[in-house]
Design a protein around this motif. Structure first.
Motif, PDB file in Angstrom:
ATOM      1  N   GLN A 163       0.815  -1.209   0.000  1.00 40.75           N
ATOM      2  CA  GLN A 163       0.000   0.000   0.000  1.00 40.75           C
ATOM      3  C   GLN A 163       0.846   1.257   0.000  1.00 40.75           C
ATOM      4  O   GLN A 163       0.398   2.321  -0.416  1.00 40.75           O
ATOM      5  N   VAL A 184      -9.570  -1.771 -10.657  1.00 39.46           N
ATOM      6  CA  VAL A 184     -10.215  -0.594 -10.066  1.00 39.46           C
ATOM      7  C   VAL A 184     -11.613  -0.526 -10.645  1.00 39.46           C
ATOM      8  O   VAL A 184     -11.785  -0.375 -11.858  1.00 39.46           O
ATOM      9  N   ILE A 232     -13.261  -5.459  -1.033  1.00 40.50           N
ATOM     10  CA  ILE A 232     -13.312  -3.994  -0.965  1.00 40.50           C
ATOM     11  C   ILE A 232     -14.051  -3.501   0.274  1.00 40.50           C
ATOM     12  O   ILE A 232     -13.548  -2.654   1.018  1.00 40.50           O
ATOM     13  N   GLU A 233     -15.253  -4.010   0.505  1.00 43.19           N
ATOM     14  CA  GLU A 233     -16.085  -3.500   1.589  1.00 43.19           C
ATOM     15  C   GLU A 233     -15.673  -4.049   2.954  1.00 43.19           C
ATOM     16  O   GLU A 233     -15.629  -3.313   3.937  1.00 43.19           O
ATOM     17  N   ARG A 235     -12.770  -5.557   3.564  1.00 45.84           N
ATOM     18  CA  ARG A 235     -11.314  -5.501   3.696  1.00 45.84           C
ATOM     19  C   ARG A 235     -10.725  -6.857   4.098  1.00 45.84           C
ATOM     20  O   ARG A 235      -9.822  -6.939   4.943  1.00 45.84           O
ATOM     21  N   ARG A 261      -7.158  -6.395  -0.824  1.00 46.04           N
ATOM     22  CA  ARG A 261      -7.432  -4.969  -1.040  1.00 46.04           C
ATOM     23  C   ARG A 261      -6.138  -4.173  -0.956  1.00 46.04           C
ATOM     24  O   ARG A 261      -5.335  -4.366  -0.033  1.00 46.04           O
ATOM     25  N   MET A 263      -4.405   0.016  -2.159  1.00 42.58           N
ATOM     26  CA  MET A 263      -4.671   1.351  -2.694  1.00 42.58           C
ATOM     27  C   MET A 263      -3.826   1.513  -3.948  1.00 42.58           C
ATOM     28  O   MET A 263      -2.610   1.326  -3.931  1.00 42.58           O
ATOM     29  N   GLN A 266      -4.477   6.117  -5.313  1.00 40.02           N
ATOM     30  CA  GLN A 266      -5.356   6.665  -4.276  1.00 40.02           C
ATOM     31  C   GLN A 266      -6.793   6.144  -4.349  1.00 40.02           C
ATOM     32  O   GLN A 266      -7.721   6.756  -3.839  1.00 40.02           O
ATOM     33  N   LYS A 267      -6.964   4.967  -4.984  1.00 39.78           N
ATOM     34  CA  LYS A 267      -8.301   4.368  -5.059  1.00 39.78           C
ATOM     35  C   LYS A 267      -8.278   2.955  -4.496  1.00 39.78           C
ATOM     36  O   LYS A 267      -7.306   2.221  -4.697  1.00 39.78           O
ATOM     37  N   PRO A 268      -9.356   2.568  -3.779  1.00 41.58           N
ATOM     38  CA  PRO A 268      -9.441   1.177  -3.306  1.00 41.58           C
ATOM     39  C   PRO A 268      -9.446   0.229  -4.516  1.00 41.58           C
ATOM     40  O   PRO A 268     -10.233   0.410  -5.448  1.00 41.58           O
ATOM     41  N   SER A 269      -8.572  -0.740  -4.496  1.00 48.57           N
ATOM     42  CA  SER A 269      -8.404  -1.627  -5.649  1.00 48.57           C
ATOM     43  C   SER A 269      -8.274  -3.065  -5.179  1.00 48.57           C
ATOM     44  O   SER A 269      -8.117  -3.344  -3.985  1.00 48.57           O
TER      45      SER A 269
END
Length: 467
Positions: A163, A184, A232-233, A235, A261, A263, A266-269
């Motif tokens: 990360q 993404v 994603i949700e 984690r 999961r 980043m 700067q996006k959750p991926s």
């Protein structure tokens, strides 16, 4: 070196005499540049050594010399935390690795020396680490093997490192022998060369920007959506799961994939590692078929094709324990013997004798099966029929049906003193199994009943009565 210096000074003197001070000055400057370049080279080497030493994992190389694998480089923080030093350089694997791991490590090194890229786990000094193996090739021949290892007892630390830096992601992706993609919003944003190969594309541009669902088999779409939500949700890391992929060339392959999961920009991926396991799946299927065949062969009599004595003993034991646990459940057996079979062999020969055994065995098994039982070859010309949850009256009826079925075969037997065709004698026994009663008692009772049938003229059934 001294001769070079004398020669060089002579040259300077000559140049000075011919061209004056300007030439001498230029030569001096060239020598100064050479010295400066050499200093920069030494500094680069020192910096590279520092990088190797300070990197968190371990890195080592080995070669195969005179049939043994010798280490040529070893460095890294994990390397030193394992209690190792530079003294292993030049030593063989057998001198460093615990003896219990020799065969395992040698097997992995053999794979690497054959040119295979792969990963393997190993333990040393209470540490478990994952090694990524990359053969170094020259003209198609492996000359050395590079191994990059990392601590895997704490996967969370690895996730934090991933990360922190996209550069680390890319380095990890490019070094990995497994296929890796980054998603993404379900769109593929990053792939390594192995992923391009597994997905059946020629270039990464053919994959970047597409959704994962364009490659995922429709049967696995819902499961993929569920896993994506979990990653994603919630984690959570999804442990390796089997799936199917439709390659760019239309070929359907089996893959094993895991996801976590991260980043990315700067996006959750979702960071996915997957590998083609089509060959492994095929091998597993073939292995299952082979094991099934071996299991059947191990449980069947080689001549008659019905259950053998070993299977009968195991199955009878199971039925006995099950009936004992349920309580008040009868278990019956019928012990059968072909009458005057030795005379049959003497009269018709062993080939005809084998054929007779096969036909009798087949009919006994066919008649036992509808009643929930089975027939097994007990030994020679003896057969034992197991009848679970069957009381004495039903067992007697089934025994008579077995006797009639064998007679109906009408196999000629001129030497028999019981009939003009092949017949059997039968001993029937029934017990209610209990924990304290040995199952051998049931066989003993059936054997006694069979003995009575044979002594009373054969071609008949007798039931154990305890008298």
């Amino acid at each position: 070196m001294q001769a070079w210096m004398i020669s060089g000074m002579s040259l300077l003197a000559a140049l000075a005499g011919i061209g004056g001070g300007r030439v001498t000055s230029r030569v001096v400057r060239d020598a100064s540049k050479y010295k400066h370049a050499e200093e920069e080279l030494q500094a680069t080497r020192k910096a590279f050594a520092t990088i190797l030493r300070e990197q968190h994992g371990l890195i080592f190389k080995f070669k195969k010399i005179d049939g043994k694998y010798r280490y040529t480089l070893a460095d890294g923080k994990l390397y030193y935390s394992l209690g190792l030093t530079h003294s292993i350089v030049g030593k063989t694997m057998e001198e460093i690795v615990p003896e219990r791991l020799h065969d395992y490590i040698r097997g992995n090194y053999d794979r690497a020396w054959s040119g295979e890229c792969f990963q393997y786990e190993s333990d040393f000094n209470d540490h478990i680490y994952l090694n990524s193996v990359t053969p170094i090739m020259e003209n198609g021949v492996v000359t050395e093997v590079l191994v990059v290892g990392g601590e895997i007892t704490d996967r969370k630390k690895a996730e934090q490192v991933i990360q922190e830096s996209e550069d680390w992601y890319r380095t990890l992706i490019e070094l990995s022998p497994d296929a890796i993609i980054v998603l993404v919003d379900s769109h593929i944003q990053l792939v390594n060369e192995k992923a391009v190969e597994v997905l059946g594309a020629l270039r990464s541009e053919e994959i970047i920007g597409k959704t994962i669902f364009e490659f995922l088999h429709p049967e696995y779409r819902d499961l993929a959506i569920k896993h994506g939500h979990t990653i994603i949700e919630k984690r959570l890391t999804v442990q390796p799961v089997d799936s199917k992929i439709v390659r760019a060339d239309g070929q359907i392959i089996d893959v094993e994939a895991t996801g976590t999961r991260i980043m990315y920009n700067q996006k959750p991926s979702i960071f996915i590692i997957f590998r083609d396991i089509t060959k492994r799946k095929l091998a597993e299927h073939q292995m299952q078929e082979s094991n099934l065949l071996l299991s059947r062969l191990a449980n069947l009599d080689g001549l008659t094709g019905i259950a053998n004595r070993r299977y009968m003993n195991d199955k009878l034991e199971q039925e006995w324990v099950l009936a004992a646990a349920r309580g008040a459940v009868p278990l019956s057996i019928v012990l059968c013997d072909i009458d005057y079979f030795k005379l049959y062999n003497d009269t018709y020969g062993h080939l005809e004798g084998d054929a007779c055994l096969k036909r009798v065995a087949k009919v006994l098994d066919e008649y036992a099966y509808p009643s929930g039982g089975f027939a097994a070859r007990y030994g020679g010309e003896e057969f034992l029929v197991v009848l679970p949850e069957t009381d004495s009256a039903v067992a007697m009826r089934i025994a008579m049906e077995l006797s009639y079925a064998v007679e109906a075969l009408a196999i000629p037997h001129q030497a028999s003193q019981a009939a003009e065709h092949v017949t059997i004698s039968l001993g029937v026994a029934t017990l209610q199994p209990s924990i304290g009663t040995p199952r051998e008692l049931l066989i003993q009772h059936a054997d006694e009943a069979l003995y009575r049938a044979k002594t009373r003229g054969r071609n008949q059934m007798q039931v154990y009565s305890g008298v």
